[in-house]
Design an enzyme around this catalytic site. Sequence first.
Site, PDB file in Angstrom:
ATOM      1  N   ASP A 580     -14.893  -2.760 -55.687  1.00  0.00           N
ATOM      2  CA  ASP A 580     -15.106  -3.292 -54.339  1.00  0.00           C
ATOM      3  C   ASP A 580     -14.825  -2.248 -53.261  1.00  0.00           C
ATOM      4  O   ASP A 580     -15.259  -2.409 -52.121  1.00  0.00           O
ATOM      5  CB  ASP A 580     -14.213  -4.516 -54.094  1.00  0.00           C
ATOM      6  CG  ASP A 580     -14.880  -5.803 -54.530  1.00  0.00           C
ATOM      7  OD1 ASP A 580     -15.995  -6.070 -54.084  1.00  0.00           O
ATOM      8  OD2 ASP A 580     -14.280  -6.542 -55.338  1.00  0.00           O
ATOM      9  N   ILE A 581     -14.069  -1.211 -53.600  1.00  0.00           N
ATOM     10  CA  ILE A 581     -13.809  -0.170 -52.603  1.00  0.00           C
ATOM     11  C   ILE A 581     -14.664   1.061 -52.855  1.00  0.00           C
ATOM     12  O   ILE A 581     -14.933   1.838 -51.931  1.00  0.00           O
ATOM     13  CB  ILE A 581     -12.306   0.188 -52.561  1.00  0.00           C
ATOM     14  CG1 ILE A 581     -11.967   0.962 -51.273  1.00  0.00           C
ATOM     15  CG2 ILE A 581     -11.888   0.997 -53.765  1.00  0.00           C
ATOM     16  CD1 ILE A 581     -12.181   0.178 -50.007  1.00  0.00           C
TER      17      ILE A 581
END
Length: 809
Positions: A580-581
């Site tokens: 997600d990052i």
Amino acid sequence: MEQRSVVGLLSGITVVDLATPWGEYAGRLLADLGATVLKVEPPGGAAARSMPPFDERPGAEGCSLYWETVAAGKQAYTADITSPEGRDAVLALARGADVLVESFAPGTMEALGLGYEVLAEMNPRLVHVSVTPYGQTGPKANWPATELTIEAASGRMARQGDGDRPPIPIGFPQAAFHAGSQAAADAVIALNERERSGRGQHLDVSAQAAMVWTLMDATGYPALTGGDPPGAGDDRAAASDRPGFTSATPCGDGWIVATIQPQAMGRGMPGAIAALRGTEYAVDELAEVDWSVFEERYLAGGVRQEALLAVYQVLQTFLARATRREIQAWAAAADLRVAPVNDAAELLESPQLNGRGFWESDDGVRVAGFPARLSRAQPVRRAAPGPAVDAPPPLPAIPANVPGPRDGSAFAGLKVLDFTWVAAGPLTAKAFADHGATVVKVESGTRIDLVRALPPFKDNIPGPNRSQWQGNTNSSKLSLALNLATPDGRAIARRLALEWADVVMDSFTPGTMKRFGLDSESLRMERPDLITFSTCLMGQTGPYATYGGFGNHGAAIAGITHLTGWPGRPPSGPYGPYTDIITPRFGVATLAAAVLERRRTGMGVAIDLSQVESGVRFIEPVVLDAAVNGRVSGPSGIHSARSFPHGVYATQGTQRFVAVEAATPEQWRALCTVIGAPEWVDGETGTMAGRRAIAGAIDARIAAWAAGRGAFEAEAELVAAGVPAAAIHRATDLHRDPQLAAHGFFVPFEHPEIGLVPYDGFATRFSGMDRSLRTRAPLLGEHSVDVLVGILGLSEEEIVELAAKEVFS
């Protein structure tokens, strides 16, 4: 390997790449997007050419697969920039370049007469990007640093590893990839700002700050709860006795990552009971239980702890016996979030990655492509250059233009309709909001964004507006509460998309936006100039496209989890929803490039970004090693193929540690002096191979030295001697860190429900921007009336009528 040309979104942009490994990935990503990247190497070649792993095929022995990763798509030239001739060559290139990327120690470029002021006077439109471990200024700017010590100083390592052993880094070094991709994304943002102001600027990228962003939720805990996240402070070694699943669970043919919340366990029980029937583990007495009401009973407090434990044990038994393929089918049928832990060889054979066309062929070797599919201007991977040739001829000077007014906002006037939720999509949209775009986040009160329901909460009291994880992912946006389950809600959303927006973003699984009548194909049929952006776990196409999950599942499928942990033990990381990052690094760069191209051509584009493919890109050298050499790497604890010592050592204090690495002979000699081991300075131990031969003795000596000091005391003593070191920072330490303070990383905002709270700010300081975040994150539905009246022109009567139909629930 053959070179292939491609017309990309950044076609016509020229990048001069002077970077060391800290910034190499920036040029790779810009080249992927179509820029011409001129790699200027010192005599003897770039440092990345000598970094492992290496090609072991006959005729290619010793070629760096790391170089093949970071240099793909570049053109290589030689120039000694410390000489007058080399300096003149760089000046000649910079005169006609759009972007210059370098990652030398602070002050190096100025000392060579190549600082930003000199370059900007010659080419006012140049975007000069500097990537360093800690940033250009501040008390740690000139500290010696390595990827290990930056991961330690970012707070990430405090969340990783087994409680009975020291913390560990992610299994393949990540800090330079995060810093480099952040630099690329921010360079494209600065190019957009140049379209408005006519001027370039200097970007100061901190690898430490970029890695802090990988923590996701952790930085909110100190301000909201007064301490560190659970399990990340003095309590790191404490084991939880609550039934549930660890980060990796054994199964019949490997490992899986299962995030099955207690209330959801009942969904999987019918399938698990059926699979165990007829075996010694059969639980037929449970077959008649009505598992459809388990979740309702659990949420009402009607499930006893003993019953929950029994359910957990049945599911664990099923998972331990089933294969990963069987588990995936079971999880899909039960709508549970479970993912296989893949290794590099399995990635190469993945039906999804092959079905998406992710793997491309260079000389018969499968190599990673770009993680996004574009409706046009599709990026194509170009091979890394061979030996560098003489410096290129000077570029024609970029024509000067009359500078316009400058407020630092790259995307002022850009209108973004944001249907994303949780993390990867919202973080991508947030970058545009923070840089001046009007971003309307569409969310629902009937099914709130999951991140609003995740801690940390102010005073540990949950509430949709009390989570700072939500705050960090949605700063500078407007919130429109809209129930897309209603026809009127969908009609409003479609009006916003077709009549107002320049960009429409979503992060749903394939088919969801089509059910809402908001899919890219139908919208762009009416609005060819519209940019659409979709990101989900697997991408919009391929045989497993509808398989859902979060960034921890993405890390497992992408092979990152398999690399992180101790040999002989279950995988123990990476911490959190890691892809997600990673995904927003690619998302911001690609979407900003699409906006830049749209400014020039008026044409839109559809972007389909895969979280898993983004994750694979961050371990690409490992995958190349498997493809070229047939070597499949596994978890290695703290071991590094690049250097030794490379370790984490316990210090005074509860669960306190310091990371230490000697990456050069000079650093090794300094370390020997600090720990009182003059006998190891010369002779066999002067080489890395010699040190590895007595690794146990060296580690024991460092451990004994560290045990007598506090973590920050040890850090200071080592750094003062020139040895890369960093205390393993906790979230509370980050808020006291003088370097992050000097960088202006944390940005305080007053929030109506939780008071004054620090937000995570930019990893990059933009010289053309006097602030970072624009506003705090919105309350749920806070701007609904403003959007409905100010943008769509609805009357008060119409809004009241729609409210009565629960359109804004």
